[in-house]
Design an enzyme around this catalytic site. Structure first.
Site, PDB file in Angstrom:
ATOM      1  CB  ILE A 157      -0.255  -6.551  14.581  1.00 30.64           C
ATOM      2  CG1 ILE A 157       0.138  -7.413  13.374  1.00 30.64           C
ATOM      3  CG2 ILE A 157       0.905  -6.398  15.557  1.00 30.64           C
ATOM      4  CD1 ILE A 157       1.130  -6.760  12.435  1.00 30.64           C
ATOM      5  CG  ASN A 163      -0.220  -0.075   2.509  1.00 32.41           C
ATOM      6  OD1 ASN A 163       0.557   0.820   2.828  1.00 32.41           O
ATOM      7  ND2 ASN A 163      -0.438  -1.143   3.264  1.00 32.41           N
ATOM      8  CE  LYS A 197      -8.198  -2.460  14.093  1.00 32.43           C
ATOM      9  NZ  LYS A 197      -7.194  -3.076  13.251  1.00 32.43           N
TER      10      LYS A 197
HETATM   11  O1  C5P Z   1      -8.343  -2.305  10.663  1.00 29.61           O
HETATM   12  P1  C5P Z   1      -7.492  -1.187  10.229  1.00 29.61           P
HETATM   13  O2  C5P Z   1      -6.363  -1.616   9.349  1.00 29.61           O
HETATM   14  O3  C5P Z   1      -8.170   0.002   9.691  1.00 29.61           O
HETATM   15  O4  C5P Z   1      -6.857  -0.677  11.629  1.00 29.61           O
HETATM   16  C1  C5P Z   1      -5.845   0.221  11.700  1.00 29.61           C
HETATM   17  C2  C5P Z   1      -5.053   0.044  12.976  1.00 29.61           C
HETATM   18  O5  C5P Z   1      -4.851  -1.311  13.298  1.00 29.61           O
HETATM   19  C3  C5P Z   1      -3.669   0.618  12.842  1.00 29.61           C
HETATM   20  O6  C5P Z   1      -3.256   1.035  14.116  1.00 29.61           O
HETATM   21  C4  C5P Z   1      -2.876  -0.583  12.338  1.00 29.61           C
HETATM   22  O7  C5P Z   1      -1.500  -0.454  12.601  1.00 29.61           O
HETATM   23  C5  C5P Z   1      -3.502  -1.709  13.105  1.00 29.61           C
HETATM   24  N1  C5P Z   1      -3.526  -2.980  12.376  1.00 29.61           N
HETATM   25  C6  C5P Z   1      -2.777  -4.042  12.825  1.00 29.61           C
HETATM   26  N2  C5P Z   1      -2.821  -5.258  12.166  1.00 29.61           N
HETATM   27  C7  C5P Z   1      -3.615  -5.416  11.084  1.00 29.61           C
HETATM   28  C8  C5P Z   1      -4.386  -4.359  10.620  1.00 29.61           C
HETATM   29  C9  C5P Z   1      -4.314  -3.141  11.270  1.00 29.61           C
HETATM   30  O8  C5P Z   1      -2.041  -3.884  13.797  1.00 29.61           O
HETATM   31  N3  C5P Z   1      -3.654  -6.570  10.486  1.00 29.61           N
END
Ligand code: C5P
Length: 407
Positions: free
Chosen positions: A317, A217, A351
């Site tokens: 994560i 991305n 989250k």
């Molecule tokens: O779900 P989304 O990608 O929009 O969420 C964004 C937040 O979650 C950010 O803080 C990103 O670093 C974290 N994230 C993560 N692992 C993922 C997806 C997002 O830690 N697989």
């Protein structure tokens, strides 16, 4: 290290730049240039030995000010440069600081302008950047002087390690000018995270499809790098788990380079298993899916498309860290395309994190500046558009008081 343009919010400060005699004096020219470029006012003072390595006219041209050379030809009408120059300064930096300068400073001598300025500096934040041959730096006398100066409240930055002008390899190189910029700007930041341990993810992830292609991305990593720098400036020990970016390594920060979301997850969990952290900031733009990776290179089909890869969901994560029994204080990011507040609020709850920073993806990805909303259980706060480093410092100031006291 990024050399981001200064925005109006970033303060212009007055820096007294002392240069003592050593071959690294040539790098002080670049440091003067970077300080001026960052909007600071620079007054240079050189020792007699320094003028054997670089000409004062070079520093005068770079700083736009006449260079102070000795106490007998003062620049100030008072005739007391050794007092006035350091009283006028917001920071006093000596780069390079030679073995001789360290010895004279440790002994409290006042036998030239630089040494006298060090004695007269009073409360001005001061930084010395030692530079010398590795055997000289390792000499017990020099180490004794360095320890004495640290004990006297001076900050010594470096030296770094590597190839030296004399051809030898080891500790004693002056830090690079960009690294010294981080050290100098840190002198003016409150130590809000002193003694804290901060774990950060930053940048995109790259999800291999075959050995040459993959999904990724547009995240540049700039916001994550700015957060790592702001946390380091605030006194934290920082570990940065970084996806692939074009940015130079963040100074003062332990960086673990990873490529995929699975590698990022493993690195984060391994760090947490190794020692507790006070704060986890998930600034990475983690790819949501990964293709089933294939060995080799998928051959181009002359008469059509290759079979599209099966996608799998990547682990979240941030949510995994937030769910741990020993979870640090967790801060998430949300890059949205629309309905920023509503989506970010929902994401914070999904989250399970106490604080979420939301921004509009297209208005932040790859840019030098950004704005955001802060969302916690109490509600929503907006931070206006500013440079990413300023924004990161504001975020550190918002986060620090929310951290629970250490057990
Ligand atoms: O779900 P989304 O990608 O929009 O969420 C964004 C937040 O979650 C950010 O803080 C990103 O670093 C974290 N994230 C993560 N692992 C993922 C997806 C997002 O830690 N697989």
């Amino acid at each position: 290290m990024t050399d981001a343009p200064r925005t109006a919010a970033q303060a212009s400060r007055r820096v007294l730049l002392g240069i003592s005699g050593g071959i690294a004096a040539y790098k002080a020219c670049e440091l003067a240039r970077l300080l001026v470029k960052a909007g600071h006012q620079v007054q240079v003072a050189m020792s007699e030995a320094a003028t054997r390595f670089v000409g004062p006219i070079t520093l005068q041209a770079l700083s736009g000010r006449e260079v102070a050379l000795d106490s007998w030809h003062p620049l100030r009408a008072s005739g007391m440069d050794h007092i006035d120059l350091v009283r006028e300064a917001d920071a006093f930096v000596i780069a390079p600081a030679s073995a001789d300068l360290l010895a004279r400073a440790a002994a409290g001598m006042a036998d030239d302008l630089l040494a006298t300025l060090l004695l007269a500096r009073d409360a001005v934040p001061t930084l010395l950047a030692p530079a010398m041959n590795r055997a000289m730096w390792a000499h017990p006398a020099v180490q004794r002087n360095a320890a004495q100066l640290r004990g006297d409240g001076l900050r010594l930055a470096g030296p770094g390690s590597g190839e030296q002008a004399c051809g030898e390899v080891g500790d004693g190189r002056m830090l690079e000018p960009e690294q010294l910029m981080w050290e100098i700007e840190a002198l003016w930041q409150p130590r809000l995270l002193q003694g804290r341990r901060v774990l950060l993810t930053a940048g995109p992830t790259f999800e291999a499809w075959d050995e040459v292609r993959g999904l990724s991305n547009r995240s540049s990593g700039k916001m994550g790098w700015a957060l790592a720098r702001a946390a380091w400036e605030a006194g934290a020990e920082v570990v940065l788990v970084a996806g692939p970016t074009a940015l130079a390594p963040a100074y003062g920060v332990r960086t673990l380079s990873v490529e995929s979301a699975l590698q990022m997850r493993d690195a984060v969990q391994a760090e947490l298993a190794h020692a507790p952290f006070d704060l986890f900031i998930a600034a990475a733009a983690v790819a949501d899916w990964r293709p089933e990776a294939r060995p080799g290179k998928i051959k181009k089909q002359p008469d059509g498309l290759p079979p599209l890869p099966q996608l799998r969901l990547n682990p979240d994560i941030l949510a995994e860290v937030a769910a741990r029994a020993d979870a640090p204080f967790c801060v998430g990011f949300a890059a949205e395309a629309e309905h920023l507040v509503a989506h970010a609020q929902a994401k914070r709850e999904r989250k399970g994190v106490p604080l979420l920073v939301g921004n509009l993806g297209p208005q932040t990805f790859g840019r030098e500046d950004s704005s955001c909303v802060l969302i916690d259980a109490q509600g929503v706060r907006e931070l206006p558009r500013m440079g990413k480093l300023d924004l990161a410092r504001r975020l550190v100031a918002e986060i620090a008081p929310r951290l629970p006291a250490r057990a």
